[in-house]
Design an enzyme around this catalytic site. Structure first.
Site, PDB file in Angstrom:
ATOM      1  N   ASN A 246     -10.766  36.553  88.926  1.00 21.61           N
ATOM      2  CA  ASN A 246     -11.608  37.634  89.421  1.00 21.61           C
ATOM      3  C   ASN A 246     -11.851  38.742  88.451  1.00 21.61           C
ATOM      4  O   ASN A 246     -12.868  39.432  88.588  1.00 21.61           O
ATOM      5  CB  ASN A 246     -10.860  38.058  90.867  1.00 21.61           C
ATOM      6  CG  ASN A 246     -10.807  36.948  91.914  1.00 21.61           C
ATOM      7  OD1 ASN A 246     -11.822  36.106  91.905  1.00 21.61           O
ATOM      8  ND2 ASN A 246      -9.992  37.415  92.939  1.00 21.61           N
TER       9      ASN A 246
ATOM     10  N   ASP B  38     -19.438  34.174  84.087  1.00 19.68           N
ATOM     11  CA  ASP B  38     -19.507  33.577  85.350  1.00 19.68           C
ATOM     12  C   ASP B  38     -19.520  32.376  85.174  1.00 19.68           C
ATOM     13  O   ASP B  38     -19.063  31.569  86.423  1.00 19.68           O
ATOM     14  CB  ASP B  38     -20.904  34.203  85.956  1.00 19.68           C
ATOM     15  CG  ASP B  38     -21.254  33.801  87.437  1.00 19.68           C
ATOM     16  OD1 ASP B  38     -20.388  33.986  88.106  1.00 19.68           O
ATOM     17  OD2 ASP B  38     -21.925  33.005  87.772  1.00 19.68           O
TER      18      ASP B  38
ATOM     19  N   ASP C 140     -16.478  35.214  93.885  1.00 21.06           N
ATOM     20  CA  ASP C 140     -17.594  35.172  92.936  1.00 21.06           C
ATOM     21  C   ASP C 140     -18.845  35.170  93.274  1.00 21.06           C
ATOM     22  O   ASP C 140     -19.715  35.746  92.736  1.00 21.06           O
ATOM     23  CB  ASP C 140     -17.139  34.011  92.180  1.00 21.06           C
ATOM     24  CG  ASP C 140     -18.193  33.177  91.195  1.00 21.06           C
ATOM     25  OD1 ASP C 140     -18.325  34.001  90.216  1.00 21.06           O
ATOM     26  OD2 ASP C 140     -18.586  31.961  91.271  1.00 21.06           O
ATOM     27  N   HIS C 141     -19.207  34.422  94.449  1.00 11.96           N
ATOM     28  CA  HIS C 141     -20.453  34.496  94.972  1.00 11.96           C
ATOM     29  C   HIS C 141     -21.018  35.819  95.333  1.00 11.96           C
ATOM     30  O   HIS C 141     -22.291  36.135  95.475  1.00 11.96           O
ATOM     31  CB  HIS C 141     -20.623  33.445  95.989  1.00 11.96           C
ATOM     32  CG  HIS C 141     -20.562  32.114  95.666  1.00 11.96           C
ATOM     33  ND1 HIS C 141     -20.523  30.998  96.325  1.00 11.96           N
ATOM     34  CD2 HIS C 141     -20.180  31.518  94.392  1.00 11.96           C
ATOM     35  CE1 HIS C 141     -20.584  29.850  95.688  1.00 11.96           C
ATOM     36  NE2 HIS C 141     -20.339  30.197  94.453  1.00 11.96           N
TER      37      HIS C 141
ATOM     38  N   ASP D 202     -22.046  37.417  92.500  1.00  9.48           N
ATOM     39  CA  ASP D 202     -23.522  37.060  92.130  1.00  9.48           C
ATOM     40  C   ASP D 202     -24.519  37.615  92.873  1.00  9.48           C
ATOM     41  O   ASP D 202     -25.555  37.829  92.296  1.00  9.48           O
ATOM     42  CB  ASP D 202     -23.418  35.577  92.115  1.00  9.48           C
ATOM     43  CG  ASP D 202     -22.506  34.798  91.231  1.00  9.48           C
ATOM     44  OD1 ASP D 202     -22.187  35.528  90.175  1.00  9.48           O
ATOM     45  OD2 ASP D 202     -22.063  33.573  91.344  1.00  9.48           O
TER      46      ASP D 202
END
Length: 273
Positions: free
Chosen positions: A55, A102, A123-124, A127
């Site tokens: 993370n 990423d 993560d998303h 993004d």
């Protein structure tokens, strides 16, 4: 009391937590660039310390991307004034670093055995924030402020495609990447920044002799065509790509199975009593 009511409403139940723990990330990629970049990503993650949390890798990449874009925006807040060339070069570097980080955060998570559904969500989520800044930086770098409606449309389409990509994952249970997808789009934007850095952002306003349109307007036409094809593919997936019963989404299928299991358990309990 209000705090307790909020907690009871928003904290996941035991069954929801169990379902979350059972979630497995599924991905299919037909990307043209991903196989070529795998050696770079594998080398990069091998140089990453094991103590570095996935993370943290994600958030560092996001911060770099956001900061470099904000610097570009400071010099061209409306996308009309040509920003200094070095700001475009900085955006290209920031996006490349973000793209690389990423791509290795998931590898780092598997390498350290720390993969989790919440890590995927984080993560998303990062993004989704980055998508806004990446699209905005590209629009400013190629001087789309001269077409404000188009600038808004391009940013809106980028966000919409991100949402649709996750919608189709909700339907099919698998995150799918086409032959020309996120990685290709990111490197195309890096190329735009590098052209602006080398030749100046004003280059995008010059006319193409044969077509009679400026370079940035011509790019808009091609990008809009690509957006249209992607939307058509997504619509087909939404209507026909469900992996659940009768083409339903994965979520609907899981909910149906859960209800059936609950009804079965209730029936067996009643029979025992």
């Amino acid at each position: 009391m209000a705090l307790l009511a909020y907690r009871d409403k928003h904290i996941l139940s035991a069954q929801q937590l169990r379902k979350l723990s059972e979630h497995k990330y599924s991905c299919f990629s037909a990307s043209l660039l991903d196989p070529l970049l795998q050696p770079w990503w594998n080398w990069l993650v091998s140089q990453t310390p094991l103590w570095l949390a996935p993370n943290l890798i994600t958030i560092v990449g996001l911060i770099l991307n956001v900061v470099t874009t904000l610097i570009l925006i400071c010099y061209s807040p409306n996308g009309v004034e040509a920003p200094p060339r070095w700001t475009c070069l900085l955006c290209a570097l920031g996006l490349f670093i973000y793209q690389s980080l990423d791509s290795i955060d998931g590898k780092q998570a598997r390498r350290t055995n720390t993969s989790s559904p919440l890590g995927e969500l984080f993560d998303h989520g990062c993004d989704s924030i980055s998508t806004v800044f990446v699209a905005l930086s590209a629009c400013i770098s190629c001087q789309l402020g001269h077409y404000p409606n188009w600038l808004f449309f391009q940013c809106f389409c980028a966000i919409a495609l991100f949402y649709c990509a996750h919608w189709q994952t909700y339907v099919s249970g698998t995150m799918r990447f086409g032959r020309i997808d996120v990685t290709e789009a990111q490197f195309s934007i890096i190329a735009i920044h590098l052209v602006s850095a080398a030749l100046g952002p004003e280059i995008w306003l010059t006319k193409i002799p044969i077509v009679g349109l400026s370079w940035n307007y011509t790019i808009l036409v091609f990008i809009t065509f690509g957006y249209t094809l992607n939307i058509i593919n997504f619509l087909k997936m939404f209507t026909e790509g469900g992996s659940g019963k009768n083409g339903s989404s994965v979520a609907v299928s899981i909910a149906s199975t859960s209800r059936n299991n609950e009804a079965k358990n209730n029936y067996e309990t009643c029979m025992k009593t």
